[in-house]
Write a protein that holds these residues in place. Structure first.
Motif: not given
Length: 366
Positions: A285-287, A289-290, A292-293, A297-298, A301-302, A305
């Motif tokens: 998901f982190m990979s 995430s850009h 999605v959000v 906003n990435q 999120i990091y 994390f």
């Protein structure tokens, strides 16, 4: 059950056998008849000395090295299978399609093959081992029921520790980059973003099941006869080295220790599979995430994390340490006569000491 014991007590309160009984067992090096008085452990009508003779100790350590050498064959075969089958299949497909092999390696079909073959090649050596060695599968793949509350707390703790394992891994990456080394680990979907779901299926679903069945179910269980902590740590090192890239080795070793500990503690392979699944799922998901959000906003999120897992670790530690479960982080080691069908090297076994474990690993490597 009555024990036929004809010995007595020495001046230190230790039990010892009669000369007749010691002589009858003199041919067995695992019965410590040549080390003087020692504490004897009763098992049925048999008495076993808790002290090893020098000969028994040498045989025991030799058995530990042999066990590690044989067990390490599994992850080595996994690594070989992943390379051999992956490129063999891609070569065949390229030949049949009439295209260039080197051009095919960068194409979308190669991504499909890589994504699906790596988890399957992880499973194949384990399947071969089961077919050849024919172990008791109820002892290899265990799915025991434990207290649900503590199991959930253990899963949350395991996932959080696995995620925080990225911190030392990133430190190693930064240090290696300063000396000119570039990590080979990366996200293959950065080249083929349209195959996100293929990557998710292979990494988040297939990989946790395949890797846990082999690395925790088979490898850790085989090593456990020489100590639980020994099995957790060594199986984690083998799991880490399976990832080849130095940075990935650091992270995978830490994650492997968390999953291995939980498997030994809960005796439920689904627990380690769930931890592995959540860890890979969060990383995936982190990979992406850009997507999605958005890129803006990435970064936020990091930051979460690492902050959220750190908070969860503290909360789980407080819960498990002080709420009726102070023994959660202890593993009862093997100390005494062993009657398990999975430990055939000697009738009496104990866990390796720290020094013996290190020596066993170093001698196996050399």
């Amino acid at each position: 059950m009555e024990n036929n014991y004809s010995g007595g007590m020495d001046g230190n309160g230790d039990m010892h056998r009669s000369n007749q009984e010691v002589g009858s067992n003199a041919s067995n090096p695992y019965i410590g008849s040549n080390v003087g008085p020692g504490r004897y452990i009763g098992y049925g009508n048999m008495q076993y000395n808790s002290y090893y003779s020098l000969e028994a100790k040498a045989l025991y350590l030799k058995g530990a090295r042999s066990n590690l050498n044989r067990t390490a064959i599994l992850p080595i075969c996994i690594f070989i299978f992943q390379i051999a089958f992956q490129y063999a299949i891609m070569y065949v497909i390229a030949m049949l399609s009439g295209g260039s092999v080197f051009g095919f390696l960068d194409g979308p079909t190669a991504f499909w093959v890589t994504a699906l073959m790596i988890p399957l090649c992880t499973l194949m050596p384990g399947v071969i081992y089961i077919l050849v060695a024919r172990p008791d599968l109820t002892g290899v793949f265990r799915f025991e029921h434990r207290n649900a509350v503590y199991t959930v707390a253990g899963i949350l703790l395991g996932v959080s520790i696995s995620i925080l394992g990225n911190i030392p891994a990133n430190i190693v990456r930064i240090l290696l980059e300063r000396i000119g080394y570039s990590s080979g680990s990366g996200n293959p979907t950065s080249y083929h973003p349209e195959y996100t779901w293929v990557y998710v299926f292979a990494v988040v679903i297939l990989a946790p099941v395949m890797e846990e069945f082999v690395m925790r179910g088979i490898v850790l269980t085989r090593l456990e006869k020489y100590g639980k902590w020994y099995a957790v740590i060594v199986s984690s090192l083998l799991f880490g080295m399976l990832h080849a890239d130095i940075v990935s080795v650091v992270f995978a070793t830490i994650a492997g220790m968390a999953m291995g500990f939980l498997y030994v503690k809960t005796r439920n392979l689904w627990v380690s599979i769930i931890v592995h699944f959540l860890n890979n799922g969060i990383a995936t998901f982190m990979s992406f995430s850009h997507q999605v959000v958005g890129r803006a906003n990435q970064e936020a999120i990091y930051e979460l994390f690492y902050i959220v897992p750190a908070i969860i670790v503290v909360m789980c530690l407080i819960f498990l340490l002080f709420y009726k479960k102070r023994g959660f982080f202890t593993l009862k080691e093997n100390n005494g006569y062993n009657h398990s069908p999975y430990m055939q090297e000697s009738p009496y076994t104990r866990s390796l000491t720290a020094g013996e474990a290190v020596t066993t690993v170093l001698k196996s490597i050399s």
